[in-house]
Design an enzyme around this catalytic site. Sequence first.
Site, PDB file in Angstrom:
ATOM      1  N   CYS A   2       0.928  -1.313  -0.090  1.00 58.73           N
ATOM      2  CA  CYS A   2      -0.061   0.012  -0.014  1.00 58.73           C
ATOM      3  C   CYS A   2       0.904   1.246  -0.114  1.00 58.73           C
ATOM      4  O   CYS A   2       2.225   1.080  -0.152  1.00 58.73           O
ATOM      5  CB  CYS A   2      -0.830   0.008   1.245  1.00 58.73           C
ATOM      6  SG  CYS A   2      -1.788  -1.529   1.518  1.00 58.73           S
ATOM      7  N   ARG A  27       1.465   2.120  -6.228  1.00 56.28           N
ATOM      8  CA  ARG A  27       1.663   0.828  -5.065  1.00 56.28           C
ATOM      9  C   ARG A  27       0.347   0.304  -4.617  1.00 56.28           C
ATOM     10  O   ARG A  27       0.389  -0.638  -3.678  1.00 56.28           O
ATOM     11  CB  ARG A  27       2.124   1.736  -3.653  1.00 56.28           C
ATOM     12  CG  ARG A  27       3.571   2.255  -3.876  1.00 56.28           C
ATOM     13  CD  ARG A  27       3.809   3.047  -2.650  1.00 56.28           C
ATOM     14  NE  ARG A  27       4.187   1.774  -1.564  1.00 56.28           N
ATOM     15  CZ  ARG A  27       5.157   1.325  -1.435  1.00 56.28           C
ATOM     16  NH1 ARG A  27       6.264   1.453  -2.275  1.00 56.28           N
ATOM     17  NH2 ARG A  27       5.330   0.163  -0.474  1.00 56.28           N
ATOM     18  N   TRP A  74      -3.772  -1.797  -1.101  1.00 58.82           N
ATOM     19  CA  TRP A  74      -3.925  -2.637  -2.095  1.00 58.82           C
ATOM     20  C   TRP A  74      -4.097  -3.777  -1.208  1.00 58.82           C
ATOM     21  O   TRP A  74      -3.253  -3.975  -0.196  1.00 58.82           O
ATOM     22  CB  TRP A  74      -2.400  -2.700  -2.761  1.00 58.82           C
ATOM     23  CG  TRP A  74      -2.173  -3.952  -3.499  1.00 58.82           C
ATOM     24  CD1 TRP A  74      -1.623  -5.291  -2.928  1.00 58.82           C
ATOM     25  CD2 TRP A  74      -2.772  -4.289  -4.892  1.00 58.82           C
ATOM     26  NE1 TRP A  74      -1.818  -6.172  -4.053  1.00 58.82           N
ATOM     27  CE2 TRP A  74      -2.353  -5.868  -5.314  1.00 58.82           C
ATOM     28  CE3 TRP A  74      -3.335  -3.467  -5.851  1.00 58.82           C
ATOM     29  CZ2 TRP A  74      -2.360  -6.162  -6.463  1.00 58.82           C
ATOM     30  CZ3 TRP A  74      -3.495  -3.876  -7.063  1.00 58.82           C
ATOM     31  CH2 TRP A  74      -3.211  -5.250  -7.338  1.00 58.82           C
ATOM     32  N   ASN A  98       1.179  -0.233   6.007  1.00 61.52           N
ATOM     33  CA  ASN A  98       1.782  -0.884   4.887  1.00 61.52           C
ATOM     34  C   ASN A  98       2.535  -2.235   5.512  1.00 61.52           C
ATOM     35  O   ASN A  98       3.367  -1.902   5.879  1.00 61.52           O
ATOM     36  CB  ASN A  98       2.555  -0.037   3.937  1.00 61.52           C
ATOM     37  CG  ASN A  98       3.120  -0.935   2.761  1.00 61.52           C
ATOM     38  OD1 ASN A  98       4.226  -0.444   2.573  1.00 61.52           O
ATOM     39  ND2 ASN A  98       2.537  -1.850   2.234  1.00 61.52           N
ATOM     40  N   GLY A  99       2.045  -3.347   4.927  1.00 61.69           N
ATOM     41  CA  GLY A  99       2.441  -4.498   5.468  1.00 61.69           C
ATOM     42  C   GLY A  99       1.489  -5.740   5.626  1.00 61.69           C
ATOM     43  O   GLY A  99       0.505  -5.509   5.143  1.00 61.69           O
ATOM     44  N   GLU A 483       8.119 -19.520 -20.787  1.00 62.64           N
ATOM     45  CA  GLU A 483       8.073 -18.325 -20.381  1.00 62.64           C
ATOM     46  C   GLU A 483       9.029 -17.339 -20.931  1.00 62.64           C
ATOM     47  O   GLU A 483       8.830 -16.023 -21.070  1.00 62.64           O
ATOM     48  CB  GLU A 483       8.209 -18.519 -18.786  1.00 62.64           C
ATOM     49  CG  GLU A 483       8.056 -17.071 -18.050  1.00 62.64           C
ATOM     50  CD  GLU A 483       6.911 -16.494 -18.144  1.00 62.64           C
ATOM     51  OE1 GLU A 483       5.926 -16.503 -18.731  1.00 62.64           O
ATOM     52  OE2 GLU A 483       7.015 -14.846 -17.753  1.00 62.64           O
ATOM     53  N   LYS A 487       8.001 -14.143 -22.964  1.00 59.90           N
ATOM     54  CA  LYS A 487       8.318 -12.793 -22.480  1.00 59.90           C
ATOM     55  C   LYS A 487       9.037 -11.837 -23.574  1.00 59.90           C
ATOM     56  O   LYS A 487       8.941 -10.781 -23.929  1.00 59.90           O
ATOM     57  CB  LYS A 487       9.624 -12.930 -21.319  1.00 59.90           C
ATOM     58  CG  LYS A 487       9.295 -12.707 -19.867  1.00 59.90           C
ATOM     59  CD  LYS A 487       8.431 -12.124 -19.271  1.00 59.90           C
ATOM     60  CE  LYS A 487       6.886 -11.737 -19.637  1.00 59.90           C
ATOM     61  NZ  LYS A 487       6.038 -12.579 -18.408  1.00 59.90           N
ATOM     62  N   GLU A 490       6.633 -10.927 -26.284  1.00 65.61           N
ATOM     63  CA  GLU A 490       5.899  -9.864 -25.960  1.00 65.61           C
ATOM     64  C   GLU A 490       6.417  -8.485 -25.878  1.00 65.61           C
ATOM     65  O   GLU A 490       5.552  -7.672 -26.246  1.00 65.61           O
ATOM     66  CB  GLU A 490       5.525 -10.231 -24.202  1.00 65.61           C
ATOM     67  CG  GLU A 490       4.411 -11.140 -24.045  1.00 65.61           C
ATOM     68  CD  GLU A 490       3.994 -11.090 -22.758  1.00 65.61           C
ATOM     69  OE1 GLU A 490       2.946 -11.266 -22.265  1.00 65.61           O
ATOM     70  OE2 GLU A 490       4.954 -11.313 -21.683  1.00 65.61           O
ATOM     71  N   HIS A 506      12.623 -33.404 -33.360  1.00 65.46           N
ATOM     72  CA  HIS A 506      11.102 -33.833 -34.124  1.00 65.46           C
ATOM     73  C   HIS A 506      10.750 -32.194 -34.809  1.00 65.46           C
ATOM     74  O   HIS A 506       9.607 -32.031 -34.813  1.00 65.46           O
ATOM     75  CB  HIS A 506      10.005 -34.114 -33.050  1.00 65.46           C
ATOM     76  CG  HIS A 506      10.396 -35.115 -32.363  1.00 65.46           C
ATOM     77  ND1 HIS A 506      10.441 -36.586 -33.231  1.00 65.46           N
ATOM     78  CD2 HIS A 506      11.358 -35.549 -31.153  1.00 65.46           C
ATOM     79  CE1 HIS A 506      10.908 -37.652 -32.505  1.00 65.46           C
ATOM     80  NE2 HIS A 506      11.496 -36.933 -31.143  1.00 65.46           N
ATOM     81  N   LYS A 605      -2.725  -5.530 -19.690  1.00 68.44           N
ATOM     82  CA  LYS A 605      -2.305  -6.161 -18.857  1.00 68.44           C
ATOM     83  C   LYS A 605      -3.385  -7.166 -18.138  1.00 68.44           C
ATOM     84  O   LYS A 605      -3.119  -8.426 -17.718  1.00 68.44           O
ATOM     85  CB  LYS A 605      -2.347  -5.136 -17.412  1.00 68.44           C
ATOM     86  CG  LYS A 605      -1.747  -5.452 -16.091  1.00 68.44           C
ATOM     87  CD  LYS A 605      -0.522  -5.938 -15.976  1.00 68.44           C
ATOM     88  CE  LYS A 605       0.156  -6.860 -14.783  1.00 68.44           C
ATOM     89  NZ  LYS A 605       1.205  -7.573 -15.213  1.00 68.44           N
TER      90      LYS A 605
END
Length: 610
Positions: A2, A27, A74, A98-99, A483, A487, A490, A506, A605
């Site tokens: 946060c 944040r 958040w 925050n935490g 992945e 990346k 993208e 193959h 996103k």
Amino acid sequence: MCGIIGYIGSRNAIPVLINGLKRLEYRGYDSAGISFLKDDKIGVRRCAGKIKELEIFIRKEKLKSNIGLGHTRWATHGKPSEENAHPHRAGGIVVVHNGIIENYIELKEGLKKKGHVFTSETDTEVICHLILSYSKKGHGLEQATKEALKLVKGAYAIGVINEAEPDKILAVKKDSPLVIGLGDGEYFIASDMPAFLKYTRDAMILENGEMATLTHKGVSVSDIYSNRPVKKKVMKITWSPAMAEKGGYKHFMLKEIYEQPRAIADTIRGRFSLEKGEVNLKEFSLKQSDLKKLKKVFLVACGTSWHAALVGKYMIEDMARVPCEVDIASEFRYRRPLIPGNCLMIVLTQSGETADTLAAQKEAKRLGARVLTICNVVGSTSSREADGVFYTHSGPEIGVASTKAFTTQLTALYILSVALAKAKGQLRAAEITALFNELLQLPEKVEKALKCDDSILKIAKKFYRVRDFLYLGRGINFPIALEGALKLKEISYIHAEGYPAGEMKHGPIALIDNDMPVLALAPDDRVLEKILSNMEEVKSRGGKLIAVATEGNTRVHAHTSHMLFMPETNYYLSPVIFSIPLHLLAYHMAVLRKCNVDQPRNLAKSVTVE
Ligand code: G6P
């Protein structure tokens, strides 16, 4: 993750808090609030939604105060709502936090028995009540806060105001960031510097266990454990506000790559007890007895989250010996899947809003499966509709290309696999302890893996003009090859493919010529010998080989000079470590090609349409 801000000085605190919160919105942005002191009375205004909504909400009141706290949330505990938004209040005590407080449930139960009434679902509210209970015993704000924090386990950066001591803000930190801004007769606390850069460039960074007291006269800092005063160094911030928002990094993606040690530590936090060998699945409604009866697991997701799902199959089948099926959500929803009894569907979704994933989740529920979601956004649709949630707590991910959300999903899958293996009687106590011990070292090992950044940049400079790229992996690292390739395509628009190295003969081997870079993932594991022969096949056909291997492995080095060495870890956690260089490589290649890293063309996103 946060954002918090606090102000004491001669200006009107309200616009300072609102401006600061806007700068901290990256944040977290699901709800926001402020508190202030007016005529020695505390006022609190909060609402669900973004800062803009808070601003509209308070506009008519024309509030004025010389001291105040603000928070952009958040969610970690409790859905985004007005009641769960900060600041939280108990009596005359107001707190922004925050935490994550790990032991808040026990603390809350204890306080309730003593007559404290709670109005939110958050972990934070216990801090206000604890401080209040100590101030009722006659302690001043500093001492009451110190006593309260002695009982708290977890991570926190807090700002506190007490109605009874109206000219003071307290700020304390442990494992969550907190900076103090020093203006001319005015002082600030904030989770990050952009919040006060408009007013001052002089700052002090609080360290763990330090408490700052801000008054109109200045700032003093002490150590909460020893009570000794601490002399702090004042630093001059040279970053521009835009740079500061990204923590000095050029892009959010790079910042998020570097946040991974912290993000993984937050995913792990409070999830297991090493002494008891037990996993704590707080938000998960399945009991041990349900886990024991499980016959099958389905793992369903899209994009990068699907790659995490593929790794999950290796983890769960290997550790818990429960059969797993992995599906891309858009396939699952239309393929008339067969769902047997005693079956669990694990959905993986950073946002919790991907349309195909939500549809697959619905379909699985309709067909009788229990659904657990591994999700990063508290209160998202997936988390609301699932039977259970494992929140990854990696904080908001802003870069479109997912990085920290991916490695925290892998971390969550590891913890779940151990829980499942334990319920199934597949692991002995000593094995569980060893797996947890290795997990505890993961943030530090990821930190070490990030040190390869300079070597990766050198490799990127050599290869960024290529047209195609091939990634090879085997076993649990085959999905990491996928992945790495995803990346790269993208964000740099280079055509890339990930392949299980054993399949090379193959098809893809036909592509190998003097222009083709091939990146091989070669950790010290049960399939190392096999990947070494695949590397030899690439080399003998003129392919340009890059290898990622476990630190100290000279055998891999013998095959190529483009080497990246990663810290050693166990088989199941190697995908986390081996993802780091691939994310960095894609990042540097994209930057060298002058691509828009944080917002690549045509991508979103969160894909909320089919
Ligand atoms: C989009 C994003 C990816 C993400 C995928 C799934 O394609 O660009 O980064 O992996 O959606 O999103 P989710 O939020 O469900 O994990």
